[in-house]
Design a protein around this motif. Sequence first.
Motif, mmCIF file in Angstrom:
data_model
loop_
_atom_site.group_PDB
_atom_site.id
_atom_site.type_symbol
_atom_site.label_atom_id
_atom_site.label_comp_id
_atom_site.label_asym_id
_atom_site.label_seq_id
_atom_site.Cartn_x
_atom_site.Cartn_y
_atom_site.Cartn_z
ATOM 1 N N VAL A 177 38.782 98.078 -21.274
ATOM 2 C CA VAL A 177 40.183 97.660 -21.261
ATOM 3 C C VAL A 177 40.256 96.210 -21.718
ATOM 4 O O VAL A 177 39.606 95.333 -21.137
ATOM 5 N N ASP A 178 41.016 95.978 -22.777
ATOM 6 C CA ASP A 178 41.332 94.607 -23.177
ATOM 7 C C ASP A 178 42.488 94.162 -22.278
ATOM 8 O O ASP A 178 43.619 94.613 -22.419
ATOM 9 N N ASN A 179 42.146 93.277 -21.327
ATOM 10 C CA ASN A 179 43.100 92.899 -20.269
ATOM 11 C C ASN A 179 43.781 91.563 -20.574
ATOM 12 O O ASN A 179 44.314 90.911 -19.677
ATOM 13 N N THR A 201 39.955 84.768 -23.739
ATOM 14 C CA THR A 201 40.253 83.708 -22.758
ATOM 15 C C THR A 201 41.067 82.583 -23.403
ATOM 16 O O THR A 201 41.559 81.688 -22.712
ATOM 17 N N THR A 202 41.188 82.675 -24.735
ATOM 18 C CA THR A 202 42.068 81.779 -25.493
ATOM 19 C C THR A 202 43.497 81.816 -24.947
ATOM 20 O O THR A 202 44.243 80.856 -25.110
ATOM 21 N N LYS A 203 43.863 82.941 -24.340
ATOM 22 C CA LYS A 203 45.270 83.184 -23.977
ATOM 23 C C LYS A 203 45.558 82.716 -22.548
ATOM 24 O O LYS A 203 45.384 81.553 -22.261
ATOM 25 N N GLU A 331 50.901 81.922 -34.240
ATOM 26 C CA GLU A 331 50.092 83.001 -33.691
ATOM 27 C C GLU A 331 49.636 82.574 -32.294
ATOM 28 O O GLU A 331 49.739 81.418 -31.930
ATOM 29 N N SER A 332 49.099 83.541 -31.580
ATOM 30 C CA SER A 332 48.546 83.357 -30.233
ATOM 31 C C SER A 332 49.615 83.517 -29.150
ATOM 32 O O SER A 332 50.803 83.791 -29.440
ATOM 33 N N LEU A 333 49.192 83.383 -27.926
ATOM 34 C CA LEU A 333 50.029 83.700 -26.763
ATOM 35 C C LEU A 333 49.345 83.180 -25.505
ATOM 36 O O LEU A 333 48.187 82.764 -25.546
#
Length: 388
Positions: A177-179, A201-203, A331-333
């Motif tokens: 699972v990509d959580n 973990t960037t997010k 981009e990103s979140l």
Amino acid sequence: MNADEMKRMGLATRAVHAGQQPDPSTGAVMTPIYQTSTYAQAAPGDHKGHEYGRVSNPTRTALEGNLAGLEGGEHGICFASGVAATDAIARCLRPGDHILASNDLYGGTYRLFRQVFGPFGITSDFVDMSDVETVEAALRPETKLLWIETPTNPLVRVVDIRALTDLARSRGIASVVDNTFATPVLQRPLEQGADLVVHSTTKYLGGHSDVIGGVVCTDSDEWAGKLRFLVKSAGAVPGPMDCFLTLRGTKTLDVRMQRHCENAQAIAEFLEADARVAHVYYPGLPSFAGHELAKRQMDGFGGMVSFLLTDDSMPAANRVLSSTQVFTLAESLGGVESLMNHPATMTHASIPADERRAAGLHDALIRLSVGIESKDDLIRDLDQALSQ
Ligand code: P1T
């Protein structure tokens, strides 16, 4: 506190303390940035647990313990990016193996499976995972990995983790699972039968849009062994400074997620009531298809909201995308600041247009990563952008 005592602590306590203790050499309360590539040995093989910086680093070890603690897993293995974490899992497959993945997922995951692993003879298919029967029908004898994203990127579809991990287990298939969208604050897939949990973990985990990273969490010693071997042998490792920043981010994860959820709910309700908006995608709306499942499976609905304008043309979407003042087009979140993104040309551009459309991703869809600013400012900003 030992590891067993830590496991009994609440999530907010684990966010602050798991994996960390005052630095044994100085008493520093915060884990230092161990900016070193190598470690002294008293005699060959006689060292203090670290030999070489590619294999391990104390700042990384603390972060790995912290992230494993948050997901409730035995192991956390950190990588230099979210896609490096995904790459390491896919490298455990062999030519002829098949990956079945969600058809609504981060575009980079699609690109990695199709364009990087495809030429090595690892095939992949992408299906709507909100329907378990569709998933079952798409499994093949050679399927080795079930790649689940929930909520999905960017349509925030909610898929039934327990039903899918049970299905995978009954067929001897590993489930992942990509959580990233939910974070362990809202959903802990290992508790729902997943073999592996992946994060960019960037997010949300980093939370401040200042670092790139990824992690795989698992209870399986076998998977952890394979992934640690890849860390050592392929070396897509995060630097100590990046680990420090991520570790600093996770300390406030629980409180940040509460605000992300609160602001996103208010924005979704504002957009749903607005005649300039045709459709809002947010698990917290009772009108949303995945709402009931999200209530059962998650502890909150998250900070990601997507929407389609009543005028669903590209020029209309572009006007909104280029006229916000608090939301930044990027981009990103998952950072503290609100971002706005156009999946079709930005994060999901590497998925062929016909496949994107077949998966329900409209060319003019707008995705919001709702930050932790004052919600009235965010709503005012969207209101004025919609008027352009
Ligand atoms: O960017 P990186 O840290 O390598 O993570 C990749 C990744 C993995 N999984 C999900 C669900 C993601 O959303 C991402 C990255 N996503 C974006 C950059 C984005 O804007 O959607």
